[in-house]
Design a protein around this motif. Structure first.
Motif, PDB file in Angstrom:
ATOM      1  N   GLU A  48     -19.655 -15.280   2.355  1.00  0.00           N
ATOM      2  CA  GLU A  48     -19.956 -13.946   1.847  1.00  0.00           C
ATOM      3  C   GLU A  48     -19.773 -13.888   0.330  1.00  0.00           C
ATOM      4  OE1 GLU A  48     -17.270 -10.638   2.523  1.00  0.00           O
ATOM      5  OE2 GLU A  48     -15.705 -12.022   3.182  1.00  0.00           O
ATOM      6  N   TYR A  49     -20.568 -13.060  -0.315  1.00  0.00           N
ATOM      7  CA  TYR A  49     -20.394 -12.807  -1.737  1.00  0.00           C
ATOM      8  C   TYR A  49     -19.357 -11.707  -1.928  1.00  0.00           C
ATOM      9  CZ  TYR A  49     -21.145 -10.894  -6.373  1.00  0.00           C
ATOM     10  OH  TYR A  49     -20.949 -10.427  -7.644  1.00  0.00           O
ATOM     11  N   VAL A  50     -18.351 -11.994  -2.709  1.00  0.00           N
ATOM     12  CA  VAL A  50     -17.298 -11.027  -2.986  1.00  0.00           C
ATOM     13  C   VAL A  50     -17.411 -10.618  -4.448  1.00  0.00           C
ATOM     14  CG1 VAL A  50     -14.813 -10.585  -2.992  1.00  0.00           C
ATOM     15  CG2 VAL A  50     -15.808 -12.112  -1.274  1.00  0.00           C
ATOM     16  N   GLY A  51     -17.925  -9.436  -4.691  1.00  0.00           N
ATOM     17  CA  GLY A  51     -18.005  -8.960  -6.063  1.00  0.00           C
ATOM     18  C   GLY A  51     -16.632  -8.582  -6.569  1.00  0.00           C
ATOM     19  N   ALA A  60       0.794  -1.226   0.000  1.00  0.00           N
ATOM     20  CA  ALA A  60       0.000   0.000   0.000  1.00  0.00           C
ATOM     21  C   ALA A  60       0.829   1.280   0.000  1.00  0.00           C
ATOM     22  CB  ALA A  60      -0.972  -0.011   1.178  1.00  0.00           C
ATOM     23  N   PRO A  61       1.902   1.386   0.798  1.00  0.00           N
ATOM     24  CA  PRO A  61       2.660   2.642   0.770  1.00  0.00           C
ATOM     25  C   PRO A  61       3.431   2.853  -0.536  1.00  0.00           C
ATOM     26  CG  PRO A  61       3.103   1.367   2.768  1.00  0.00           C
ATOM     27  CD  PRO A  61       2.405   0.462   1.819  1.00  0.00           C
ATOM     28  N   LEU A  62       3.587   1.798  -1.324  1.00  0.00           N
ATOM     29  CA  LEU A  62       4.431   1.872  -2.516  1.00  0.00           C
ATOM     30  C   LEU A  62       3.638   1.912  -3.813  1.00  0.00           C
ATOM     31  CD1 LEU A  62       7.081  -0.763  -1.389  1.00  0.00           C
ATOM     32  CD2 LEU A  62       7.356   1.713  -1.406  1.00  0.00           C
ATOM     33  N   VAL A  63       2.594   1.108  -3.906  1.00  0.00           N
ATOM     34  CA  VAL A  63       1.801   1.064  -5.139  1.00  0.00           C
ATOM     35  C   VAL A  63       0.357   0.740  -4.775  1.00  0.00           C
ATOM     36  CG1 VAL A  63       2.377  -1.372  -5.502  1.00  0.00           C
ATOM     37  CG2 VAL A  63       1.586  -0.013  -7.428  1.00  0.00           C
ATOM     38  N   ALA A  64      -0.563   1.454  -5.381  1.00  0.00           N
ATOM     39  CA  ALA A  64      -1.990   1.242  -5.109  1.00  0.00           C
ATOM     40  C   ALA A  64      -2.583   0.333  -6.173  1.00  0.00           C
ATOM     41  CB  ALA A  64      -2.731   2.579  -5.099  1.00  0.00           C
ATOM     42  N   LEU A  65      -3.388  -0.605  -5.748  1.00  0.00           N
ATOM     43  CA  LEU A  65      -4.093  -1.453  -6.702  1.00  0.00           C
ATOM     44  C   LEU A  65      -5.156  -0.635  -7.423  1.00  0.00           C
ATOM     45  CD1 LEU A  65      -4.652  -4.699  -4.607  1.00  0.00           C
ATOM     46  CD2 LEU A  65      -3.112  -4.408  -6.541  1.00  0.00           C
ATOM     47  N   PRO A  66      -5.392  -0.924  -8.700  1.00  0.00           N
ATOM     48  CA  PRO A  66      -6.467  -0.208  -9.394  1.00  0.00           C
ATOM     49  C   PRO A  66      -7.815  -0.524  -8.759  1.00  0.00           C
ATOM     50  CG  PRO A  66      -5.664  -2.068 -10.698  1.00  0.00           C
ATOM     51  CD  PRO A  66      -4.710  -1.910  -9.558  1.00  0.00           C
ATOM     52  N   ALA A  67      -8.656   0.468  -8.672  1.00  0.00           N
ATOM     53  CA  ALA A  67      -9.980   0.282  -8.076  1.00  0.00           C
ATOM     54  C   ALA A  67     -10.908  -0.382  -9.088  1.00  0.00           C
ATOM     55  CB  ALA A  67     -10.556   1.619  -7.634  1.00  0.00           C
ATOM     56  N   LEU A  68     -11.526  -1.482  -8.700  1.00  0.00           N
ATOM     57  CA  LEU A  68     -12.510  -2.151  -9.551  1.00  0.00           C
ATOM     58  C   LEU A  68     -13.895  -1.918  -8.977  1.00  0.00           C
ATOM     59  CD1 LEU A  68     -10.937  -5.630 -10.411  1.00  0.00           C
ATOM     60  CD2 LEU A  68     -10.902  -3.526 -11.742  1.00  0.00           C
ATOM     61  N   PRO A  69     -14.840  -1.512  -9.802  1.00  0.00           N
ATOM     62  CA  PRO A  69     -16.198  -1.298  -9.280  1.00  0.00           C
ATOM     63  C   PRO A  69     -16.811  -2.610  -8.818  1.00  0.00           C
ATOM     64  CG  PRO A  69     -16.165  -1.203 -11.687  1.00  0.00           C
ATOM     65  CD  PRO A  69     -14.733  -1.252 -11.255  1.00  0.00           C
ATOM     66  N   ARG A  70     -17.618  -2.527  -7.779  1.00  0.00           N
ATOM     67  CA  ARG A  70     -18.271  -3.737  -7.267  1.00  0.00           C
ATOM     68  C   ARG A  70     -19.213  -4.280  -8.324  1.00  0.00           C
ATOM     69  NH1 ARG A  70     -18.875  -6.319  -2.530  1.00  0.00           N
ATOM     70  NH2 ARG A  70     -20.812  -7.443  -2.132  1.00  0.00           N
ATOM     71  N   ARG A  71     -19.137  -5.554  -8.565  1.00  0.00           N
ATOM     72  CA  ARG A  71     -19.888  -6.183  -9.646  1.00  0.00           C
ATOM     73  C   ARG A  71     -21.336  -6.439  -9.232  1.00  0.00           C
ATOM     74  NH1 ARG A  71     -17.731 -11.658 -12.669  1.00  0.00           N
ATOM     75  NH2 ARG A  71     -18.923 -11.437 -14.588  1.00  0.00           N
ATOM     76  N   ASP A  72     -22.256  -6.240 -10.152  1.00  0.00           N
ATOM     77  CA  ASP A  72     -23.664  -6.557  -9.913  1.00  0.00           C
ATOM     78  C   ASP A  72     -23.783  -8.060  -9.703  1.00  0.00           C
ATOM     79  OD1 ASP A  72     -26.370  -6.821  -9.816  1.00  0.00           O
ATOM     80  OD2 ASP A  72     -26.708  -6.436 -11.951  1.00  0.00           O
ATOM     81  N   PRO A  73     -24.252  -8.505  -8.554  1.00  0.00           N
ATOM     82  CA  PRO A  73     -24.318  -9.950  -8.287  1.00  0.00           C
ATOM     83  C   PRO A  73     -25.055 -10.727  -9.377  1.00  0.00           C
ATOM     84  CG  PRO A  73     -24.780  -8.715  -6.291  1.00  0.00           C
ATOM     85  CD  PRO A  73     -24.737  -7.716  -7.403  1.00  0.00           C
ATOM     86  N   ALA A  74     -26.176 -10.184  -9.866  1.00  0.00           N
ATOM     87  CA  ALA A  74     -26.949 -10.911 -10.870  1.00  0.00           C
ATOM     88  C   ALA A  74     -26.145 -11.157 -12.141  1.00  0.00           C
ATOM     89  CB  ALA A  74     -28.225 -10.147 -11.193  1.00  0.00           C
TER      90      ALA A  74
END
Length: 742
Positions: free
Chosen positions: A225-228, A63-77
Motif C-alpha cells: 500500500e502507498y502510505v502518504g 492517545a488518551p494522553l497526547v494527540a499526534l499532530p495531524a498531517l495532511p495526506r501527501r499528493d502521491p505524485a
C-alpha cells in the motif's frame, strides 16, 4: 560531498543537504526527499534469548494522553524523485561490501559496472522507468526512495480504481539484481509478509516479477500500500536550527510515536517475526497515525541462515555475533527515540553503543524516568532489556504521564499492573490530632522524618503474578502469619516465589528482619520483586543506604512506575539526602494525587527548609475526596502556625482560623487544635503586633486570647480520660487565664 560544519562532527553532507552523521542542515539546503533509507548488512544470524521477568499487560498507547499532530495526506505524485540517484558514499559491493561506483582520479563515478575488488556486477540505476507497466497491471510513476534492499517506486494499480480516484501502490525491488542476499530477502518477504495484517504496518498486497531492461533477468517486486506522509526522519530534519543545532521533537510527541510503533512490533513478535531494522526512516506519520514501512529486513525469529540487516547507530551491539531478537528490536526503538528527542551528535560513532552522560544532555538530566527507560532498553546485556514490546509500552506510558505532569502540573494518574496502591499513608504525623495524648504531641510543622518501619508498612507491594504457582493459594489464604505462610510454601513447592514474598512481608511486619532476609536469599531466580523486598527489610532495619540501592534498582527496571520513586524518596530522606527525596516525592505527587505520603513528604521537607507557604500549597492540593484531606488541612494549619512571630501576619492567623472552623472535628480534637492556634496568636500579640480581626471568635488581644485558651483547656479537662490528666488541664487553664479581681 562536503565536510559537516558542526564542531567535532566527522560526517559529510548528503545530496539532500543534511549531514549523514549528526543530521545538521547545510546552509541553503532545501527540504529533504522523503523516506531515505541507509541499511547495511551485518554478519551472522541466530537469535538471542528474551528478557526474563514477569509478564505485563499490553501498552495502553498515547492517545488518551497526547494527540499526534495531524498531517495532511501527501499528493502521491509529489513523492516521486526528480533525479533518483544513490549517493556515492552509500554505494557498496553487494558481495564483498567494498566501496564501488566512486569518482577517482578526476573520472566521474560509474552508476553501474563491476567491483574492482571481487568483480561482482553492480547497478545503482532504477530499473523501472516512468511509464513502465509491471505484471501488466502496475503503471510506474517513478522512484520515490532508495535503501539497502532496493529501489521503491510509486505505481498506479490499473485493475483497481475508477474515473474519480486511483489506487496508488508502492513497488519495492532490488537495488542490485545480482545481489544474492537481497534476492533471498525478497523471496522471504514473499513467503510470509502477505499474511501480516496490522493497522500500523504497511499492507503487502502482492509479489510480482518484471524483466530487467538491461539484463532480461526476472526481478521480483513487492507490491504494498502507498502510505502518504512523512517519515519520522523527515519530520526531525524539518525542525528549525538554532545556533547551529537542530531543535529536537517535543518529548511527548517522540514518546507518542514509540507508543504507536511498539504494538506493531509486538504484533510481529507474537508471530515469531523480527523487524530487525527499525529507525526513524522506516516509520511514516500520516494523518494521525504512524505506520511501519519497509519490511525488507523482517525475518523469522528462528532463521539463522538469512543475512541480517540493520543500521549503524540503531542496531544492538550483539546482533553481529548473536543475531537479532525481540530485545534487539526494542533496542532500535529506544535508539530512535534518543535520536529524535535530543541533539544526539555522534550516535553512529562515539556513542554507537551507549548513551551520552546526562550532564551533557539537559533533557536526560531533567527527565530522569525517560533516561532510565532508555538505559534499560539499550542495556548491553539483552537479558536486562524489556522482555516484550507490551512491557516496554507499559513503562513508556507511565513515563509519558510523568513527563506531561511535569510540564503543566496536572496529574495524570494511571492504574499500575505491577504494584498495589499505598497500604497506608506514612509520614503524616503533622496531620494527627490524637485524643488522650499529652497536649503538644502534634505541635509544630511536622518536620520529623517517618520511622523506617512505618514506611515499610505503608509502601505499595508488587501485585501477585497470576502465573506464579502460589497465586491461587494466596488468593484463598488471607493471613499475615509467617509460619502458616511458610507451611503453605512447602505445600506448593519452592517455585512459588509469590508465597515466599508473602512470607517475607509477614516477617517484616512481625519484626523478624533476619528471617525475611534469609528467605530472600533463598529465591533461586531473583528479579526486581526481590530487590523491592530487600529495600523494605533495609528500611525497617534502619539501613537507608541499602534501601536506596535496592529501590534504585527497581526504579531502573520499572521507570514508568511511581511506587519505586516513592520508596526511593523515603529511603533518601531517611539517609539525609533531602534533595533526592524532594525530587522523587514531587514527581510522584505531581503525577498521581492518590500517593498522599508523597504530599506529606514534600511538605515535610519544604517546612524543614523554612518554605512554609510551599508546604501549605502542597497540603492544600490533597483532594477533598481523600481520606487524608482533614489530616492534610491540620498539617497545613500547623505549617502556618510554625512561622516565627515576626513572619506571621494577621492574614495568616485569619486563614488558620477559617481552616480550623471548616474542619468539622469532634469536641476534643477541635479544642486541641484551638489551643495550638490561640497559643500562636498570643505569642504574635506578645511580640508587639496588633490586629483588629478575630481568631476562632477571639479578638487579637492578649486578654481575649487568654480567655479563649482557658476555655479550650477546660473543654479538654471535661473529656479527659483520667483524673490526673484532668487536674493537669485545669492547672493549665488557671495558669493561662488573665488576671482578674475575682
Amino acid at each position: 560531498m562536503s565536510q559537516c560544519a558542526q564542531a567535532g562532527c566527522p560526517g559529510s553532507y548528503d545530496e539532500d543537504g543534511y549531514c549523514d552523521e549528526c543530521g545538521h542542515k547545510q546552509a541553503g539546503a532545501g527540504v529533504p526527499a522523503p523516506v531515505t533509507e541507509g541499511s547495511t548488512p551485518s554478519a551472522a544470524g541466530g537469535a538471542s534469548g528474551r528478557t526474563s521477568g514477569r509478564s505485563t499487560g499490553r501498552g495502553r498507547g498515547a492517545a488518551p494522553l497526547v494527540a499526534l499532530p495531524a498531517l495532511p495526506r501527501r499528493d502521491p505524485a509529489g513523492a516521486v524523485l526528480p533525479d533518483p540517484q544513490v549517493p556515492e558514499h552509500r554505494r557498496f559491493c553487494g558481495s564483498c561490501e567494498q566501496p564501488v561506483g566512486r569518482a577517482r582520479d578526476g573520472r566521474p563515478a560509474l552508476v553501474e559496472g563491476f567491483c574492482p575488488n571481487c568483480r561482482t556486477r553492480y547497478n545503482f540505476r532504477p530499473s523501472l522507468p516512468p511509464g513502465a507497466v509491471v505484471a501488466g497491471r502496475y503503471e510506474v510513476l517513478g522512484a520515490i526512495a532508495y535503501g539497502g534492499l532496493g529501489w521503491i517506486y510509486l505505481a498506479r494499480d490499473r485493475n483497481v480504481g475508477d474515473e474519480v480516484s486511483d489506487r496508488w501502490v508502492v513497488l519495492k525491488g532490488l537495488i542490485d539484481s545480482g545481489d544474492p542476499d537481497a534476492t533471498a530477502a525478497a523471496i522471504t518477504e514473499r513467503r510470509f509478509l502477505v499474511e501480516v495484517d496490522h493497522p500500523s504496518i504497511v499492507k503487502i498486497y502482492d509479489f510480482v516479477s518484471h524483466p530487467d531492461p538491461s539484463t532480461g533477468d526476472r526481478v521480483g517486486y513487492i507490491v504494498m500500500e502507498y502510505v502518504g506522509g512523512l517519515s519520522l526522519r523527515d519530520i526531525y530534519l524539518a525542525r528549525p536550527v538554532t545556533g547551529g543545532t537542530r531543535q529536537p521533537l517535543p518529548l511527548p510527541q517522540v514518546i507518542a510515536y514509540a507508543l504507536e510503533i511498539l504494538p506493531a512490533l509486538g504484533y510481529l513478535h507474537e508471530r515469531d517475526l523480527l523487524y530487525c531494522d527499525f529507525k526513524p526512516d522506516n516509520a511514516l506519520h500520516t494523518d494521525q497515525r504512524v505506520k511501519l514501512v519497509d519490511l525488507g529486513a523482517v525475518r523469522r525469529a528462528d532463521d539463522d541462515v538469512s543475512a541480517v540487516w540493520g543500521t549503524v547507530g540503531y542496531q544492538a551491539p550483539e546482533v553481529a555475533t548473536a543475531g537479532p531478537s525481540v530485545a534487539s528490536d526494542l533496542y532500535t526503538v529506544a535508539r530512535s527515540m534518543a535520536v529524535l528527542s535530543f541533539d544526539f551528535c555522534g550516535f553512529t560513532t562515539t556513542f554507537v553503543d551507549h548513551l551520552p552522560d546526562p550532564a551533557t544532555v539537559p533533557l536526560l538530566a531533567r527527565e530522569e524516568s525517560y533516561h532510565r527507560l532508555l538505559l534499560r532498553a539499550t542495556d548491553r546485556d539483552p537479558a536486562r532489556r524489556f522482555g516484550s514490546a507490551a512491557e516496554m509500552a507499559e513503562q513508556l506510558t507511565g513515563v509519558l504521564r510523568q513527563v506531561l505532569s511535569a510540564a503543566d502540573g496536572r496529574p495524570r494518574p494511571g492504574v499500575s499492573t505491577q504494584f498495589t496502591g499505598e497500604r497506608r499513608a506514612f509520614g503524616t504525623a503533622a496531620g494527627l490530632v490524637t485524643a488522650g495524648t499529652a497536649l503538644g504531641a502534634g505541635d509544630g510543622a511536622g518536620t520529623a522524618r517517618p520511622d523506617g518501619a512505618e514506611v515499610a508498612a505503608g509502601l505499595p507491594v508488587p501485585t501477585v503474578d497470576p502465573a506464579d504457582p502460589g497465586a491461587a493459594l494466596l488468593a484463598t489464604m488471607p493471613t499475615a502469619d509467617p509460619e502458616l505462610l511458610s507451611a503453605a510454601l512447602y505445600s506448593v513447592g519452592g517455585d512459588a516465589v509469590e508465597v515466599t514474598l508473602a512470607v517475607v512481608r509477614a516477617r517484616i511486619a512481625a519484626g523478624d528482619l533476619d528471617g525475611a532476609a534469609a528467605d530472600l536469599d533463598g529465591v533461586s531466580d531473583p528479579d526486581w520483586r526481590v530487590d523491592w523486598h530487600r529495600g523494605m527489610v533495609a528500611l525497617a532495619a534502619g539501613r537507608p543506604g541499602e534501601a536506596r540501592a535496592a529501590f534504585d534498582a527497581v526504579y531502573g527496571a520499572l521507570p514508568g512506575e511511581l511506587a519505586p520513586q516513592l520508596a526511593l524518596a523515603a529511603a533518601a530522606e531517611a539517609d539525609g539526602d533531602t534533595d533526592t527525596a524532594l525530587r522523587h516525592y514531587a514527581a510522584v505527587w505531581r503525577t498521581d494525587r492518590s500517593f498522599v505520603s508523597a504530599a506529606f513528604g514534600v511538605a515535610r521537607i519544604l517546612a524543614a527548609r523554612d518554605d512554609l507557604p510551599g508546604a501549605v500549597a502542597v497540603l492544600d492540593a490533597v483532594p477533598d475526596s481523600s481520606s487524608h484531606s482533614v489530616p492534610a488541612q491540620v498539617a497545613a494549619v500547623r505549617a502556618r502556625l510554625a512561622a516565627p512571630a515576626d513572619r506571621l501576619g494577621e492574614p495568616d492567623l485569619i486563614d488558620v482560623s477559617g481552616r480550623v472552623e471548616r474542619l468539622g472535628l469532634d469536641v476534643e480534637r477541635r479544642a486541641r487544635l484551638t489551643v495550638e492556634t490561640l497559643r500562636a496568636a498570643l505569642a504574635w500579640v506578645q511580640a508587639g503586633n496588633a490586629g483588629t480581626a478575630s481568631v476562632l471568635t477571639r479578638r487579637l488581644s492578649e486578654r481575649d486570647l487568654r480567655l479563649g485558651l482557658e476555655q479550650a483547656f477546660r473543654v479538654l479537662a471535661k473529656v479527659a480520660p483520667d483524673r490526673d490528666t484532668r487536674i493537669g488541664l485545669v492547672d493549665q487553664a488557671n495558669r493561662v487565664r488573665p488576671r482578674t479581681w475575682l
